[in-house]
Design an enzyme around this catalytic site. Structure first.
Site, mmCIF file in Angstrom:
data_model
loop_
_atom_site.group_PDB
_atom_site.id
_atom_site.type_symbol
_atom_site.label_atom_id
_atom_site.label_comp_id
_atom_site.label_asym_id
_atom_site.label_seq_id
_atom_site.Cartn_x
_atom_site.Cartn_y
_atom_site.Cartn_z
ATOM 1 N N CYS A 44 0.821 -1.210 0.000
ATOM 2 C CA CYS A 44 0.000 0.000 0.000
ATOM 3 C C CYS A 44 0.859 1.265 0.000
ATOM 4 O O CYS A 44 1.506 1.557 -1.003
ATOM 5 C CB CYS A 44 -0.999 -0.035 1.157
ATOM 6 S SG CYS A 44 -2.379 1.109 0.895
ATOM 7 N N HIS A 99 -3.893 -5.004 0.510
ATOM 8 C CA HIS A 99 -3.408 -5.401 1.840
ATOM 9 C C HIS A 99 -3.504 -6.919 2.023
ATOM 10 O O HIS A 99 -4.461 -7.412 2.634
ATOM 11 C CB HIS A 99 -4.227 -4.702 2.934
ATOM 12 C CG HIS A 99 -3.827 -3.295 3.175
ATOM 13 N ND1 HIS A 99 -2.723 -2.945 3.938
ATOM 14 C CD2 HIS A 99 -4.359 -2.138 2.729
ATOM 15 C CE1 HIS A 99 -2.611 -1.623 3.961
ATOM 16 N NE2 HIS A 99 -3.590 -1.112 3.239
ATOM 17 N N GLU A 143 -1.937 -8.763 4.047
ATOM 18 C CA GLU A 143 -1.869 -9.151 5.467
ATOM 19 C C GLU A 143 -3.238 -9.132 6.138
ATOM 20 O O GLU A 143 -3.423 -9.724 7.202
ATOM 21 C CB GLU A 143 -0.874 -8.244 6.214
ATOM 22 C CG GLU A 143 -1.413 -6.894 6.664
ATOM 23 C CD GLU A 143 -1.609 -5.880 5.540
ATOM 24 O OE1 GLU A 143 -1.308 -6.199 4.372
ATOM 25 O OE2 GLU A 143 -2.071 -4.758 5.846
#
Ligand code: MN
Length: 242
Positions: free
Chosen positions: A112, A216, A218
């Site tokens: 990001c 994202h 994660e």
């Protein structure tokens, strides 16, 4: 047992206003690196150049995490309305790490804000605020939606390192950004695009493992293709450490 590489994660310093959710966000990166077989280490900022360099030399790989906006002054523009969370000390630390990793062939994954940062480090420019500068049908700043929920598709370029890492050329991703790459920096090749043409990933040509994604992974830990980005970083860091 395989060597567990030491992965430096850049951070945002928690403030009293944001420490709860922010801590959760940092923990998601920490867990993703651990799950992929790496040793996560949070890298502070505000270190002297010598200390940062000494710390960098101990690391086997770098993860540039998400966060606030990169200062437009670093790519020669005047700030417009809509910017948030500028942090000059964080920018300086991450730019230095990104340049060392680019020049010295150290493995790096950027997420990001991290993608935007590596583009600025390579001399590129950003859209400071997509909704006002490049309005379109896709809401890239869907930060209020559950982060496991896909917001838009991305198409990954055939033959890219990202395709090799993901094992796919089309995927569904979350989207929590209001900035994006405008002009790519030197040697940085865009390798994934949203349906509206927004650049969603890039990688440094001629480097063993230096790539960034705009989404994202994660925050989508159950998704195989998210995990692949972290296992790819750990594998590259393990190779580099040998
Ligand atoms: Mn997006």
């Amino acid at each position: 047992m395989l060597h567990a590489p030491l992965i430096g994660l850049t951070t945002t310093l928690p403030t009293s206003k944001s420490s709860g959710p922010l801590a959760d966000r940092i923990q998601a990166y920490v867990r993703a690196v651990e799950r992929a077989g790496g040793l996560p280490l949070l890298v502070p900022y505000g270190l002297s150049d010598d200390t940062l360099r000494a710390l960098y030399r101990r690391l086997d790989g770098l993860l540039l995490t998400g966060g606030g906006d990169v200062s437009p002054q670093l790519y020669g523009q005047t700030p417009i309305a809509g910017l948030h969370s500028l942090d000059a000390a964080r920018d300086a630390t991450e730019l230095q790490l990104a340049r060392w990793a680019a020049d010295e062939g150290s493995p790096l994954l950027a997420i990001c804000r991290g993608l935007q940062l590596i583009n600025v480090a390579a001399g590129g420019t950003l859209f400071q605020d997509l909704p006002s500068q490049r309005p379109g049908p896709i809401r890239h700043d869907a930060d209020d939606q559950p982060s496991e929920q896909p917001v838009h598709a991305v198409t990954v370029t055939d033959g890219s390192a990202l395709t090799a890492c993901l094992g796919a050329t089309i995927l569904q991703v979350n989207s929590a950004h209001h900035q994006a790459i405008d002009q790519p920096g030197a040697g940085l090749r865009p390798t994934a695009f949203a349906p509206d043409g927004v650049i969603e990933a890039a990688e440094l040509e001629g480097h063993p493992h230096y790539l960034g994604v705009q989404w994202h992974p994660e925050r989508m830990p159950a998704e195989d293709r998210s995990a692949a980005l972290f296992t790819g970083l750990i594998a590259a860091a393990r190779d580099a450490a040998e």
